[in-house]
Design an enzyme around this catalytic site. Structure first.
Site, PDB file in Angstrom:
ATOM      1  N   ASN A   1       0.628  -0.665  -0.116  1.00  0.00           N
ATOM      2  CA  ASN A   1       0.359   0.236  -0.407  1.00  0.00           C
ATOM      3  C   ASN A   1       1.027   1.088  -0.298  1.00  0.00           C
ATOM      4  OD1 ASN A   1      -2.066   2.082   0.451  1.00  0.00           O
ATOM      5  ND2 ASN A   1      -2.780   1.030   2.602  1.00  0.00           N
TER       6      ASN A   1
ATOM      7  N   LYS B   1       3.288   0.881   3.104  1.00  0.00           N
ATOM      8  CA  LYS B   1       3.234   0.226   4.095  1.00  0.00           C
ATOM      9  C   LYS B   1       3.131  -1.475   3.701  1.00  0.00           C
ATOM     10  CE  LYS B   1       0.111   3.064   6.369  1.00  0.00           C
ATOM     11  NZ  LYS B   1      -1.196   3.631   6.234  1.00  0.00           N
TER      12      LYS B   1
ATOM     13  N   ARG C   1      -2.991  -2.041  -3.616  1.00  0.00           N
ATOM     14  CA  ARG C   1      -3.865  -0.693  -2.916  1.00  0.00           C
ATOM     15  C   ARG C   1      -3.420  -0.164  -4.104  1.00  0.00           C
ATOM     16  NH1 ARG C   1      -4.057   3.320   0.772  1.00  0.00           N
ATOM     17  NH2 ARG C   1      -6.955   3.939  -0.318  1.00  0.00           N
TER      18      ARG C   1
ATOM     19  N   HIS D   1     -12.637   3.943  -0.131  1.00  0.00           N
ATOM     20  CA  HIS D   1     -12.661   2.727   1.551  1.00  0.00           C
ATOM     21  C   HIS D   1     -13.196   1.501   0.595  1.00  0.00           C
ATOM     22  CE1 HIS D   1     -11.890   6.730   4.043  1.00  0.00           C
ATOM     23  NE2 HIS D   1     -10.914   5.836   3.786  1.00  0.00           N
TER      24      HIS D   1
ATOM     25  N   GLY E   1      -9.335   9.649   6.797  1.00  0.00           N
ATOM     26  CA  GLY E   1     -10.884   9.993   6.059  1.00  0.00           C
ATOM     27  C   GLY E   1     -11.764   9.062   6.543  1.00  0.00           C
TER      28      GLY E   1
ATOM     29  N   ARG F   1     -10.218  16.959   5.814  1.00  0.00           N
ATOM     30  CA  ARG F   1     -10.968  17.206   4.874  1.00  0.00           C
ATOM     31  C   ARG F   1     -12.188  18.018   4.960  1.00  0.00           C
ATOM     32  NH1 ARG F   1      -9.910  11.478   1.828  1.00  0.00           N
ATOM     33  NH2 ARG F   1      -8.202  11.408   3.014  1.00  0.00           N
TER      34      ARG F   1
ATOM     35  N   ASP G   1      -7.097  14.760  14.839  1.00  0.00           N
ATOM     36  CA  ASP G   1      -6.841  13.943  15.860  1.00  0.00           C
ATOM     37  C   ASP G   1      -7.942  13.407  16.738  1.00  0.00           C
ATOM     38  OD1 ASP G   1      -6.723  11.436  17.692  1.00  0.00           O
ATOM     39  OD2 ASP G   1      -4.545  11.296  16.891  1.00  0.00           O
TER      40      ASP G   1
ATOM     41  N   GLY H   1     -10.651   4.193  12.693  1.00  0.00           N
ATOM     42  CA  GLY H   1     -10.334   4.063  13.932  1.00  0.00           C
ATOM     43  C   GLY H   1     -10.985   5.148  14.880  1.00  0.00           C
ATOM     44  N   VAL H   2     -11.726   6.227  14.117  1.00  0.00           N
ATOM     45  CA  VAL H   2     -12.560   6.937  15.113  1.00  0.00           C
ATOM     46  C   VAL H   2     -13.527   5.164  15.287  1.00  0.00           C
ATOM     47  CG1 VAL H   2     -14.527   8.873  15.412  1.00  0.00           C
ATOM     48  CG2 VAL H   2     -11.303   8.467  14.161  1.00  0.00           C
TER      49      VAL H   2
ATOM     50  N   GLU I   1     -14.040   2.774  15.610  1.00  0.00           N
ATOM     51  CA  GLU I   1     -13.966   1.205  16.582  1.00  0.00           C
ATOM     52  C   GLU I   1     -13.529   1.765  17.206  1.00  0.00           C
ATOM     53  OE1 GLU I   1     -10.318  -0.619  14.809  1.00  0.00           O
ATOM     54  OE2 GLU I   1     -11.675  -0.420  12.374  1.00  0.00           O
ATOM     55  N   ASN I   2     -13.314   3.109  18.063  1.00  0.00           N
ATOM     56  CA  ASN I   2     -12.657   3.247  19.280  1.00  0.00           C
ATOM     57  C   ASN I   2     -13.398   4.426  19.967  1.00  0.00           C
ATOM     58  OD1 ASN I   2     -10.204   1.976  19.038  1.00  0.00           O
ATOM     59  ND2 ASN I   2      -9.231   2.636  17.750  1.00  0.00           N
TER      60      ASN I   2
ATOM     61  N   GLU J   1      -8.309  -4.193   5.586  1.00  0.00           N
ATOM     62  CA  GLU J   1      -8.135  -3.808   4.556  1.00  0.00           C
ATOM     63  C   GLU J   1      -6.793  -5.110   4.117  1.00  0.00           C
ATOM     64  OE1 GLU J   1      -8.487   0.575   3.182  1.00  0.00           O
ATOM     65  OE2 GLU J   1      -8.328   0.534   5.655  1.00  0.00           O
TER      66      GLU J   1
HETATM   67  P1  AMP Z   1      -6.917   5.512  10.835  1.00  0.00           P
HETATM   68  O1  AMP Z   1      -7.491   5.961   9.925  1.00  0.00           O
HETATM   69  O2  AMP Z   1      -8.446   4.230  10.541  1.00  0.00           O
HETATM   70  O3  AMP Z   1      -5.986   4.672  11.428  1.00  0.00           O
HETATM   71  O4  AMP Z   1      -8.170   6.597  12.051  1.00  0.00           O
HETATM   72  C1  AMP Z   1      -6.932   6.956  12.371  1.00  0.00           C
HETATM   73  C2  AMP Z   1      -7.966   8.030  13.716  1.00  0.00           C
HETATM   74  O5  AMP Z   1      -8.737   7.241  14.240  1.00  0.00           O
HETATM   75  C3  AMP Z   1      -7.137   8.288  14.009  1.00  0.00           C
HETATM   76  O6  AMP Z   1      -6.313  10.157  14.023  1.00  0.00           O
HETATM   77  C4  AMP Z   1      -7.727   9.228  15.456  1.00  0.00           C
HETATM   78  O7  AMP Z   1      -8.744  10.544  15.360  1.00  0.00           O
HETATM   79  C5  AMP Z   1      -8.957   8.018  15.409  1.00  0.00           C
HETATM   80  N1  AMP Z   1      -8.516   7.550  16.596  1.00  0.00           N
HETATM   81  C6  AMP Z   1      -7.425   6.301  16.990  1.00  0.00           C
HETATM   82  N2  AMP Z   1      -7.797   6.244  18.087  1.00  0.00           N
HETATM   83  C7  AMP Z   1      -8.957   6.526  18.539  1.00  0.00           C
HETATM   84  C8  AMP Z   1     -10.030   6.360  19.726  1.00  0.00           C
HETATM   85  N3  AMP Z   1      -8.996   6.565  21.418  1.00  0.00           N
HETATM   86  N4  AMP Z   1     -10.722   7.218  20.052  1.00  0.00           N
HETATM   87  C9  AMP Z   1     -10.446   8.398  19.227  1.00  0.00           C
HETATM   88  N5  AMP Z   1      -9.989   8.760  18.281  1.00  0.00           N
HETATM   89  C10 AMP Z   1      -8.722   7.688  18.205  1.00  0.00           C
END
Ligand code: AMP
Length: 377
Positions: A8, A15, A71, A160, A192, A221, A262, A310-311, A313-314, A364
């Site tokens: 990727n 990556k 990718r 995506h 994204g 964005r 973030d 990231g967002v 899931e967390n 992915e």
């Molecule tokens: P990704 O592009 O899927 O790797 O998502 C990255 C983004 O996930 C980061 O820039 C964070 O804003 C967000 N993220 C990761 N961990 C957490 C968390 N525990 N709580 C809130 N946002 C998170």
């Protein structure tokens, strides 16, 4: 062992993951960064490829590699699925550079380096846009002149796709159904972010468009915007199309509203009473909620709303905010299940809920490896 290498590439990074698809295990994973940058140790993608090989030394028997999966960001309306790479496919990816001027050249450079490194291994392109090639015309058409549509390729492509495809299939499994039987709304919320409406296993609408700029508010964005805004800014400030494009892609979104791209920082600042951060979080969740409403209408029946990346899931706060007020549409999260710490696929809706709300960690790389093997046959 069925080793598959997944690559990727960004404009200045590679990556990689080496997977053994016989037992779906990750053998090695890493990233080569700062390619071609001043002061960086890696001159170009060919040198980057040599570094990947050096890092894989001991893990990788080159002759045994079953496939290399790449990718590729933009497949236009030409690529509907994973594609074995030959010279003609490389030419087609090159032809699509105007649609993805930053990504496709980087993808192509790495493909060429990998073909030179593994001349006897089948290489497969897996496109971010491919899953969305099932969008019906009313969903992918912009109401613009025929010359723009026919000659310049102006339409909604969506991105995506590998993530939406993987996550919607896993969601079906979690519901105990076949992918062809379920309607889901997938919320991929990472740096994204995009939404996808999946009917009977196929993408029927998605929030990103010609480029990955449209739709949700993202890290840097803007997402949706009155298309008159760029011309207005030009008239008021004299900024060029390039400058405005850069601002909307790299200096907007959460970063523009809250000072950080973030979500962890944004949540922390909002918690301390920072008004910009609070607004950023509220606007972010409100935009998602609007899309859930729109895609409920597009799908008619929805079996699950699924959070990923990231967002998604967390962040329990974003998940709760995104579905707030949708109880009467059958969509809500259980406060207890939503905040329970887990890295697993899981339900977060209450047990009595009409519509399931799920968290499914995206993967992915495994999807690319699966699709690469499928294309190799
Ligand atoms: P990704 O592009 O899927 O790797 O998502 C990255 C983004 O996930 C980061 O820039 C964070 O804003 C967000 N993220 C990761 N961990 C957490 C968390 N525990 N709580 C809130 N946002 C998170």
């Amino acid at each position: 062992m069925i080793p598959v290498l997944v690559l990727n590439s960004g404009s200045s990074s590679i990556k990689y993951q080496l997977l053994d698809m016989a037992d779906r295990a990750r053998l090695a994973t890493g990233v080569v960064e700062r390619i071609g940058e001043a002061g960086g140790a890696v001159a170009d993608h060919a040198a980057g490829m040599r570094q990947v090989l050096a890092e894989l030394e001991g893990n990788l028997d080159r002759g045994a590699l079953a496939a290399v999966g790449h990718r590729v960001v933009h497949g236009g309306d030409r690529f509907r699925g994973p594609t074995l790479i030959d010279d003609e496919v490389c030419d087609a990816i090159r032809d699509l550079i105007p649609l993805a001027p930053l990504h496709n050249p980087a993808n192509l450079t790495l493909i060429e380096a990998a073909r030179a490194t593994f001349p006897d291994t089948p290489q497969v392109a897996v496109f971010d846009t491919a899953f969305h090639q099932t969008l019906p015309a009313p969903a992918h058409t912009y109401a613009v002149p025929a010359a723009w549509r026919d000659e310049l390729g102006v339409r909604r492509y969506g991105f995506h796709g590998t993530s939406h495809q993987y996550v919607s299939r896993r969601a079906a499994a979690l519901l105990g159904r076949r992918p062809e039987e379920v309607n889901v709304i997938v919320l991929h919320l990472g740096n994204g972010a995009s939404v996808c409406a999946v009917r009977d296993g196929q993408s029927v609408d998605t929030s990103m468009g010609l480029t990955p700029l449209e739709g949700l508010i993202m890290g840097t964005r803007s997402g949706d915007l009155d298309p008159a805004v760029p011309a207005y800014i030009t008239r008021r400030t004299g900024q060029s199309a390039e400058e405005i494009d850069r601002t909307l892609n790299t200096a907007s979104g959460l970063l523009a509203l809250a000072g950080s791209n973030d979500m962890r920082d944004v949540e922390a600042a909002a918690g301390k009473g920072d008004e910009g951060a609070r607004l950023a979080l509220d606007a972010y969740c409100y935009r998602i909620r609007k899309y859930i409403g729109a895609y409920l209408a597009a799908l008619g029946r929805v079996d699950a709303v699924v959070f990923t990346a990231g967002v998604g899931e967390n962040s329990a706060a974003v998940r709760a905010g995104a579905v707030a007020g949708l109880e009467h549409l059958g969509i809500s999260v259980s406060p207890k299940r939503n905040v329970a710490e887990s890295k697993e696929e899981r339900y977060i809706s209450p047990y009595w809920a009409q519509t399931a709300v799920l968290v499914v960690p995206t993967d992915e790389e495994i999807e690319i490896a699966d699709q690469a093997l499928a294309a190799v046959g």
